[in-house]
Design a protein around this motif. Structure first.
Motif, short mmCIF file in Angstrom:
data_model
loop_
_atom_site.label_atom_id
_atom_site.label_comp_id
_atom_site.label_asym_id
_atom_site.label_seq_id
_atom_site.Cartn_x
_atom_site.Cartn_y
_atom_site.Cartn_z
N GLU A 141 0.84 -1.19 0.00
CA GLU A 141 0.00 0.00 0.00
C GLU A 141 0.88 1.24 0.00
O GLU A 141 1.76 1.39 0.83
CB GLU A 141 -0.90 -0.01 1.23
N ALA A 142 0.62 2.12 -0.95
CA ALA A 142 1.44 3.32 -1.11
C ALA A 142 0.99 4.42 -0.15
O ALA A 142 -0.19 4.71 -0.05
CB ALA A 142 1.36 3.82 -2.55
N SER A 143 1.95 5.03 0.51
CA SER A 143 1.68 6.15 1.41
C SER A 143 1.60 7.47 0.66
O SER A 143 1.18 8.47 1.22
CB SER A 143 2.76 6.25 2.47
N PHE A 144 2.05 7.47 -0.58
CA PHE A 144 2.10 8.67 -1.40
C PHE A 144 1.45 8.40 -2.75
O PHE A 144 1.36 7.26 -3.19
CB PHE A 144 3.56 9.11 -1.64
N ILE A 145 1.07 9.47 -3.43
CA ILE A 145 0.67 9.41 -4.83
C ILE A 145 1.75 10.19 -5.58
O ILE A 145 2.27 11.18 -5.09
CB ILE A 145 -0.76 9.97 -5.05
N TYR A 146 2.09 9.70 -6.76
CA TYR A 146 3.24 10.24 -7.50
C TYR A 146 2.79 11.06 -8.70
O TYR A 146 1.79 10.76 -9.34
CB TYR A 146 4.16 9.10 -7.92
N LEU A 147 3.56 12.11 -8.99
CA LEU A 147 3.30 12.97 -10.12
C LEU A 147 4.63 13.41 -10.71
O LEU A 147 5.67 13.29 -10.06
CB LEU A 147 2.47 14.19 -9.71
N THR A 148 4.59 13.88 -11.93
CA THR A 148 5.79 14.33 -12.61
C THR A 148 5.46 15.50 -13.51
O THR A 148 4.31 15.66 -13.92
CB THR A 148 6.44 13.19 -13.43
N ALA A 149 6.46 16.30 -13.80
CA ALA A 149 6.26 17.41 -14.73
C ALA A 149 6.86 17.09 -16.09
O ALA A 149 7.05 17.98 -16.90
CB ALA A 149 6.85 18.70 -14.15
N THR A 150 7.19 15.80 -16.34
CA THR A 150 7.67 15.41 -17.67
C THR A 150 6.81 14.29 -18.22
O THR A 150 6.42 13.36 -17.50
CB THR A 150 9.14 14.93 -17.64
N LEU A 151 6.53 14.36 -19.50
CA LEU A 151 5.77 13.28 -20.15
C LEU A 151 6.55 11.98 -20.17
O LEU A 151 5.94 10.91 -20.09
CB LEU A 151 5.37 13.69 -21.57
N ASP A 152 7.88 12.05 -20.25
CA ASP A 152 8.66 10.82 -20.28
C ASP A 152 8.47 10.02 -18.99
O ASP A 152 8.24 8.81 -19.04
CB ASP A 152 10.14 11.13 -20.50
N ALA A 153 8.57 10.67 -17.85
CA ALA A 153 8.38 9.96 -16.58
C ALA A 153 6.95 9.43 -16.46
O ALA A 153 6.73 8.32 -15.99
CB ALA A 153 8.73 10.88 -15.41
N ALA A 154 5.98 10.21 -16.89
CA ALA A 154 4.57 9.75 -16.87
C ALA A 154 4.38 8.56 -17.80
O ALA A 154 3.59 7.65 -17.51
CB ALA A 154 3.63 10.89 -17.24
N THR A 155 5.10 8.56 -18.92
CA THR A 155 5.02 7.44 -19.86
C THR A 155 5.49 6.15 -19.20
O THR A 155 4.85 5.10 -19.34
CB THR A 155 5.84 7.75 -21.13
N TRP A 156 6.58 6.23 -18.43
CA TRP A 156 7.03 5.04 -17.71
C TRP A 156 5.95 4.57 -16.75
O TRP A 156 5.67 3.36 -16.64
CB TRP A 156 8.33 5.30 -16.95
N GLY A 157 5.32 5.49 -16.04
CA GLY A 157 4.25 5.12 -15.12
C GLY A 157 3.12 4.42 -15.84
O GLY A 157 2.60 3.40 -15.37
N ALA A 158 2.72 4.94 -16.98
CA ALA A 158 1.62 4.35 -17.76
C ALA A 158 2.00 2.97 -18.28
O ALA A 158 1.18 2.04 -18.26
CB ALA A 158 1.23 5.28 -18.91
N GLU A 159 3.22 2.83 -18.74
CA GLU A 159 3.65 1.56 -19.34
C GLU A 159 3.92 0.47 -18.30
O GLU A 159 3.72 -0.71 -18.58
CB GLU A 159 4.91 1.78 -20.18
N LEU A 160 4.36 0.85 -17.12
CA LEU A 160 4.74 -0.13 -16.11
C LEU A 160 3.66 -0.38 -15.07
O LEU A 160 3.82 -1.24 -14.20
CB LEU A 160 6.03 0.32 -15.41
N ALA A 161 2.56 0.34 -15.15
CA ALA A 161 1.49 0.18 -14.17
C ALA A 161 0.94 -1.24 -14.21
O ALA A 161 0.85 -1.86 -15.27
CB ALA A 161 0.37 1.19 -14.45
N ARG A 162 0.57 -1.73 -13.06
CA ARG A 162 -0.08 -3.04 -12.98
C ARG A 162 -1.51 -2.92 -13.42
O ARG A 162 -2.12 -1.87 -13.34
CB ARG A 162 -0.01 -3.56 -11.54
N GLY A 163 -2.06 -4.02 -13.87
CA GLY A 163 -3.46 -4.03 -14.24
C GLY A 163 -3.66 -4.29 -15.72
O GLY A 163 -2.70 -4.38 -16.49
N GLU A 164 -4.91 -4.41 -16.08
CA GLU A 164 -5.28 -4.67 -17.47
C GLU A 164 -5.57 -3.36 -18.17
O GLU A 164 -5.80 -2.34 -17.55
CB GLU A 164 -6.52 -5.57 -17.49
N GLY A 165 -5.60 -3.43 -19.47
CA GLY A 165 -5.97 -2.26 -20.25
C GLY A 165 -4.77 -1.44 -20.66
O GLY A 165 -3.63 -1.71 -20.27
N PRO A 166 -5.02 -0.43 -21.44
CA PRO A 166 -3.93 0.41 -21.95
C PRO A 166 -3.38 1.35 -20.89
O PRO A 166 -4.08 1.74 -19.96
CB PRO A 166 -4.61 1.20 -23.07
#
Length: 142
Positions: A43-68
């Motif tokens: 369980e995460a104690s924090f929620i993460y954010l970034t000011a770069t699309l590249d870092a957000a792209t990693w989050g989107a690509e590596l996230a657990r779960g189904e779907g895009p």
């Protein structure tokens, strides 16, 4: 440049992004308290954010779960700090402009025109994360 958030000055004015596989709508709030996408999925104690699309792209690509993978533009509702999982270990000075907060992030809209990493880069990142798991190193230290 600084931005005021609930009376506090933050040095990065954004815009800010969050990568995930969750389907969200403008106005939705993203909060801490869910399983992490990395390591043991604690369980995460924090929620993460970034000011770069590249870092957000990693989050989107590596996230657990189904779907895009999806990237959302978000607004922090409270103070945030440098993400020590990156800034203290891999990228001194925070060039990835990666942050964490205990306060919710408000979804502004979905970014639909982001470019994914190459299959080779994604394979290398997954191999790196698998190696951390094999060594018993938690990728997210909270």
């Amino acid at each position: 440049m600084e931005k005021t958030i609930e009376g506090l000055r933050q040095k990065d004015p954004g815009p800010f992004f969050h990568g995930t596989k969750a389907g969200l709508q403008p106005g939705d709030l993203l909060s801490a308290g869910y399983g992490s996408n990395y390591g043991e999925g604690r369980e995460a104690s924090f929620i993460y954010l970034t000011a770069t699309l590249d870092a957000a792209t990693w989050g989107a690509e590596l996230a657990r779960g189904e779907g895009p993978g999806r990237i959302y533009r978000v607004e922090p509702t409270g103070p945030f700090e440098d993400d020590p999982n990156l800034t203290n270990q891999r990228f001194p000075g925070n060039p990835t402009r990666s942050y964490r907060t205990r306060e919710p992030l408000r979804v502004v809209d979905e970014v639909v025109d982001w470019a994914p990493h190459t299959p080779e880069d994604l394979l290398n990142m997954r191999a790196h994360l698998d190696e951390l798991d094999r060594q018993g190193i938690e990728a997210i230290n909270e």
